[in-house]
Design a protein around this motif. Sequence first.
Motif, PDB file in Angstrom:
ATOM      1  N   GLY A 162       0.801  -1.224   0.000  1.00 15.76           N
ATOM      2  CA  GLY A 162       0.000   0.000   0.000  1.00 15.76           C
ATOM      3  C   GLY A 162       0.828   1.265   0.000  1.00 15.76           C
ATOM      4  N   ASN A 163       2.022   1.242   0.589  1.00 16.69           N
ATOM      5  CA  ASN A 163       2.874   2.423   0.660  1.00 16.69           C
ATOM      6  C   ASN A 163       4.315   1.991   0.880  1.00 16.69           C
ATOM      7  OD1 ASN A 163       3.262   2.164   3.638  1.00 16.69           O
ATOM      8  ND2 ASN A 163       1.074   2.616   3.660  1.00 16.69           N
ATOM      9  N   PRO A 164       5.279   2.890   0.696  1.00 17.75           N
ATOM     10  CA  PRO A 164       6.691   2.495   0.808  1.00 17.75           C
ATOM     11  C   PRO A 164       7.090   1.997   2.191  1.00 17.75           C
ATOM     12  CG  PRO A 164       6.490   4.546  -0.414  1.00 17.75           C
ATOM     13  CD  PRO A 164       5.130   4.241   0.133  1.00 17.75           C
ATOM     14  N   GLN A 165       6.580   2.618   3.261  1.00 19.82           N
ATOM     15  CA  GLN A 165       6.992   2.167   4.594  1.00 19.82           C
ATOM     16  C   GLN A 165       6.472   0.766   4.896  1.00 19.82           C
ATOM     17  OE1 GLN A 165       5.259   4.929   4.040  1.00 19.82           O
ATOM     18  NE2 GLN A 165       3.446   5.056   5.331  1.00 19.82           N
ATOM     19  N   ASN A 166       5.311   0.424   4.368  1.00 18.58           N
ATOM     20  CA  ASN A 166       4.825  -0.942   4.538  1.00 18.58           C
ATOM     21  C   ASN A 166       5.669  -1.942   3.759  1.00 18.58           C
ATOM     22  OD1 ASN A 166       2.812   0.087   6.128  1.00 18.58           O
ATOM     23  ND2 ASN A 166       1.122  -0.847   5.003  1.00 18.58           N
ATOM     24  N   VAL A 409       6.296   7.948  17.192  1.00 14.36           N
ATOM     25  CA  VAL A 409       6.242   7.647  15.759  1.00 14.36           C
ATOM     26  C   VAL A 409       5.547   8.773  14.995  1.00 14.36           C
ATOM     27  CG1 VAL A 409       5.312   6.046  14.037  1.00 14.36           C
ATOM     28  CG2 VAL A 409       6.332   5.163  16.137  1.00 14.36           C
ATOM     29  N   ILE A 410       4.467   9.330  15.555  1.00 15.02           N
ATOM     30  CA  ILE A 410       3.771  10.437  14.900  1.00 15.02           C
ATOM     31  C   ILE A 410       4.696  11.640  14.751  1.00 15.02           C
ATOM     32  CG2 ILE A 410       1.913  12.127  15.173  1.00 15.02           C
ATOM     33  CD1 ILE A 410       0.269   9.920  16.517  1.00 15.02           C
ATOM     34  N   LEU A 411       5.433  11.950  15.827  1.00 13.92           N
ATOM     35  CA  LEU A 411       6.344  13.098  15.781  1.00 13.92           C
ATOM     36  C   LEU A 411       7.438  12.882  14.737  1.00 13.92           C
ATOM     37  CD1 LEU A 411       7.376  15.770  16.931  1.00 13.92           C
ATOM     38  CD2 LEU A 411       8.630  14.444  18.648  1.00 13.92           C
ATOM     39  N   LEU A 412       8.103  11.735  14.782  1.00 11.79           N
ATOM     40  CA  LEU A 412       9.192  11.482  13.845  1.00 11.79           C
ATOM     41  C   LEU A 412       8.689  11.375  12.408  1.00 11.79           C
ATOM     42  CD1 LEU A 412      11.405   8.920  15.811  1.00 11.79           C
ATOM     43  CD2 LEU A 412      11.831  11.352  15.429  1.00 11.79           C
ATOM     44  N   SER A 413       7.494  10.815  12.203  1.00 13.84           N
ATOM     45  CA  SER A 413       6.959  10.659  10.846  1.00 13.84           C
ATOM     46  C   SER A 413       6.696  12.006  10.188  1.00 13.84           C
ATOM     47  CB  SER A 413       5.673   9.826  10.873  1.00 13.84           C
ATOM     48  OG  SER A 413       5.937   8.502  11.288  1.00 13.84           O
ATOM     49  N   ASN A 414       6.337  13.008  10.978  1.00 18.33           N
ATOM     50  CA  ASN A 414       6.073  14.328  10.416  1.00 18.33           C
ATOM     51  C   ASN A 414       7.314  15.211  10.397  1.00 18.33           C
ATOM     52  OD1 ASN A 414       2.955  14.940   9.906  1.00 18.33           O
ATOM     53  ND2 ASN A 414       3.116  13.499  11.598  1.00 18.33           N
ATOM     54  N   VAL A 415       8.353  14.823  11.153  1.00 18.57           N
ATOM     55  CA  VAL A 415       9.590  15.598  11.154  1.00 18.57           C
ATOM     56  C   VAL A 415      10.595  14.991  10.180  1.00 18.57           C
ATOM     57  CG1 VAL A 415      11.568  16.298  12.539  1.00 18.57           C
ATOM     58  CG2 VAL A 415       9.271  16.464  13.488  1.00 18.57           C
ATOM     59  N   ALA A 416      10.783  13.688  10.250  1.00 25.92           N
ATOM     60  CA  ALA A 416      11.784  13.015   9.422  1.00 25.92           C
ATOM     61  C   ALA A 416      11.177  12.174   8.310  1.00 25.92           C
ATOM     62  CB  ALA A 416      12.669  12.124  10.298  1.00 25.92           C
ATOM     63  N   SER A 417       9.844  12.211   8.138  1.00 26.69           N
ATOM     64  CA  SER A 417       9.107  11.420   7.149  1.00 26.69           C
ATOM     65  C   SER A 417       8.954   9.980   7.647  1.00 26.69           C
ATOM     66  CB  SER A 417       9.786  11.444   5.780  1.00 26.69           C
ATOM     67  OG  SER A 417       8.982  10.796   4.819  1.00 26.69           O
ATOM     68  N   ASN A 418       7.914   9.309   7.136  1.00 26.46           N
ATOM     69  CA  ASN A 418       7.557   8.003   7.706  1.00 26.46           C
ATOM     70  C   ASN A 418       8.520   6.880   7.313  1.00 26.46           C
ATOM     71  OD1 ASN A 418       6.655   8.034   5.049  1.00 26.46           O
ATOM     72  ND2 ASN A 418       4.502   8.256   5.649  1.00 26.46           N
ATOM     73  N   VAL A 419       9.055   6.903   6.100  1.00 25.74           N
ATOM     74  CA  VAL A 419       9.955   5.815   5.702  1.00 25.74           C
ATOM     75  C   VAL A 419      11.259   5.840   6.503  1.00 25.74           C
ATOM     76  CG1 VAL A 419      11.175   4.728   3.790  1.00 25.74           C
ATOM     77  CG2 VAL A 419       8.930   5.737   3.399  1.00 25.74           C
ATOM     78  N   PRO A 420      11.952   6.984   6.636  1.00 19.75           N
ATOM     79  CA  PRO A 420      13.121   6.981   7.515  1.00 19.75           C
ATOM     80  C   PRO A 420      12.793   6.616   8.959  1.00 19.75           C
ATOM     81  CG  PRO A 420      13.150   8.913   6.101  1.00 19.75           C
ATOM     82  CD  PRO A 420      11.821   8.267   5.913  1.00 19.75           C
ATOM     83  N   THR A 421      11.595   7.001   9.427  1.00 16.37           N
ATOM     84  CA  THR A 421      11.201   6.645  10.792  1.00 16.37           C
ATOM     85  C   THR A 421      11.118   5.131  10.957  1.00 16.37           C
ATOM     86  OG1 THR A 421       9.982   8.715  11.093  1.00 16.37           O
ATOM     87  CG2 THR A 421       9.371   6.873  12.516  1.00 16.37           C
ATOM     88  N   VAL A 422      10.524   4.464   9.971  1.00 19.11           N
ATOM     89  CA  VAL A 422      10.425   3.001  10.023  1.00 19.11           C
ATOM     90  C   VAL A 422      11.807   2.365   9.950  1.00 19.11           C
ATOM     91  CG1 VAL A 422       9.625   0.993   8.723  1.00 19.11           C
ATOM     92  CG2 VAL A 422       8.071   2.885   9.152  1.00 19.11           C
ATOM     93  N   ALA A 455      -0.170   8.693  10.439  1.00 20.85           N
ATOM     94  CA  ALA A 455       0.465   9.936  10.883  1.00 20.85           C
ATOM     95  C   ALA A 455       0.713  10.892   9.726  1.00 20.85           C
ATOM     96  CB  ALA A 455       1.782   9.632  11.588  1.00 20.85           C
ATOM     97  N   GLY A 456       0.766  10.367   8.497  1.00 15.64           N
ATOM     98  CA  GLY A 456       0.937  11.227   7.331  1.00 15.64           C
ATOM     99  C   GLY A 456      -0.211  12.170   7.095  1.00 15.64           C
ATOM    100  N   ASN A 457      -1.368  11.924   7.711  1.00 17.63           N
ATOM    101  CA  ASN A 457      -2.522  12.805   7.542  1.00 17.63           C
ATOM    102  C   ASN A 457      -2.448  14.051   8.419  1.00 17.63           C
ATOM    103  OD1 ASN A 457      -3.776  11.191   5.633  1.00 17.63           O
ATOM    104  ND2 ASN A 457      -4.977  10.054   7.145  1.00 17.63           N
ATOM    105  N   LEU A 458      -1.478  14.111   9.318  1.00 16.71           N
ATOM    106  CA  LEU A 458      -1.428  15.226  10.267  1.00 16.71           C
ATOM    107  C   LEU A 458      -1.174  16.557   9.569  1.00 16.71           C
ATOM    108  CD1 LEU A 458      -1.450  16.097  13.266  1.00 16.71           C
ATOM    109  CD2 LEU A 458       1.012  15.707  13.282  1.00 16.71           C
ATOM    110  N   GLY A 462       3.264  15.723   5.580  1.00 16.60           N
ATOM    111  CA  GLY A 462       3.493  14.493   6.316  1.00 16.60           C
ATOM    112  C   GLY A 462       3.477  13.257   5.459  1.00 16.60           C
ATOM    113  N   SER A 463       2.961  13.348   4.250  1.00 16.92           N
ATOM    114  CA  SER A 463       2.859  12.188   3.371  1.00 16.92           C
ATOM    115  C   SER A 463       3.058  12.635   1.933  1.00 16.92           C
ATOM    116  CB  SER A 463       1.497  11.505   3.531  1.00 16.92           C
ATOM    117  OG  SER A 463       1.275  10.543   2.519  1.00 16.92           O
ATOM    118  N   ALA A 464       3.689  11.777   1.147  1.00 15.74           N
ATOM    119  CA  ALA A 464       3.861  12.078  -0.275  1.00 15.74           C
ATOM    120  C   ALA A 464       2.518  12.159  -0.984  1.00 15.74           C
ATOM    121  CB  ALA A 464       4.738  11.017  -0.932  1.00 15.74           C
ATOM    122  N   ALA A 465       1.530  11.385  -0.535  1.00 10.50           N
ATOM    123  CA  ALA A 465       0.199  11.431  -1.143  1.00 10.50           C
ATOM    124  C   ALA A 465      -0.423  12.813  -0.974  1.00 10.50           C
ATOM    125  CB  ALA A 465      -0.691  10.363  -0.520  1.00 10.50           C
TER     126      ALA A 465
END
Length: 509
Positions: A162-166, A409-422, A455-458, A462-465
């Motif tokens: 569904g997405n790169p982090q998954n 995870v929410i904080l890091l996903s919006n600061v450093a993006s979700n893929v690097p966070t994972v 968290a990308g919806n914040l 927060g999300s490439a989409a």
Amino acid sequence: MAWASTPKVVLGCFAFGVFWIMAVVPVVPFLPIGRTAGSLLGACLMVVFQVLSPAEAFAAVDLPILGLLFGTMVVSVYLERADAFKYLGHALSWRSLGGKDLLCRLCLLSALCSALFTNDTTCVVLTQFVLEVCREKKLPPQPYLIALASSANIGSAATPIGNPQNLVIAVESKIAFGKFLGGVVPAMVLGLIANTLLLLAYYWKKLRGVDEDAESSDISIKLEQQRPETELLNSGLSFTQEQRSQQQDHRQEPKQQDSSYQTPDLEGQAADTPDLGKSVAASTSTPDGQLRQEAGAPPLPRSSSSFRKKVWKVSVYLVTIGMLVAFLYGLDLSWTAITAAIVLMVLDFTDASPSLDQVSYSLLVFFSGMFIAVRGFNRTGAPGQLWDAVEPHARINTAAGIAILSAVVILLSNVASNVPTVLLLGARVAASAAATEGASVKKAWLILAWVSTVAGNLTLVGSAANIIVSEQASRMEEHPYNLSFWNHLRFGAPATFIVIAVGLPLIQG
């Protein structure tokens, strides 16, 4: 993990900072080289500063993830050529009952497409169609653009593709496709319902006004269609009487015949009539018809080419379904996606270069640089020290621990993006779960997938989409629309926390 030497920590953090700035900020004023080149710059600095050796940098690139990403992108290209997304898009406006009905349909369609074809692809294909529907039906674009992006992110959390982090989580955790799906789908369904209800509540006044206007126009149309029959009969009667009077006057006129009048030569006239010549030329104006006419052969019937096109479309759909079945069966994700892509190229039986040109190779290069930058940042010891401070309070065997982990995870996903966070937290969260009594490693991975995705919806970045929807809407040639950061944040901030909260209890470990 212990700290590295001071020079390596300083230089590694600096290189990762360069990568982070270039990845998060779309256009950096002092270095406008773009996100992909910025990713390579950060990776190169890790090697130049000797944080990683060249061999370690190459080893950091995760080929299975790149292969899976490439295969799914190629399959999406052929699905778009087979009009799959066009048919899905038409389902939005088919017998629509108003603005609220259209919003609900969009949320459902966006979530389903994202689960199967990635959220970025869904947003790329559906944004323009959504704006066209809004313009035709005189709907406000903002609710539907936010609904498209937020539902795409929520729906993409349900599957490994569904997405790169998954993709990263599925490859690193080795969770089977079916188990991943079964573990997250309940949370996705409830989260999608909650997000749709929040959209309806937040934009109720705008959508209500649209529905009332639509209903009033429908009523006026019905009233116009239901005029009194006597008016129609009277108009028809007057027309009949007038026609009869004209016929009687025509009968009273003396009949005159021209003695020079002769019956025309229809065959000769047909040969010299330019209109007939045009119609004959038009009947053989297709490329196949021209080639076969020059060769002295009759043109191919249109039914045969149409039949071949339908067979090809069905073949594309069957191959895609076969790929999903293979995922559920537990076959290797990367090679299954690559095999499906190759089969589609062979079935197309034409040069595959135009289709391959539509693959986002810049995204693959960006991922390669990101793998190296994150590996180098891990070597500094900074992520390990941060996690050691948080880990005792973020264990998933308690509700408080899950809440703290989700907040991080929410904080890091919006600061450093979700893929690097994972990439930074994935192995550490799994190791913590393995060492905690009553915790499940699988559940830890799935919680990370759910929280980092939603968290990308914040925020808008927060999300490439989200960025894809915003940029495409602003670049429309006709009637562009600017979705601002604050308009997105006003809905995204409360909705993100609510959707994550209602979904977390349903994550199956």
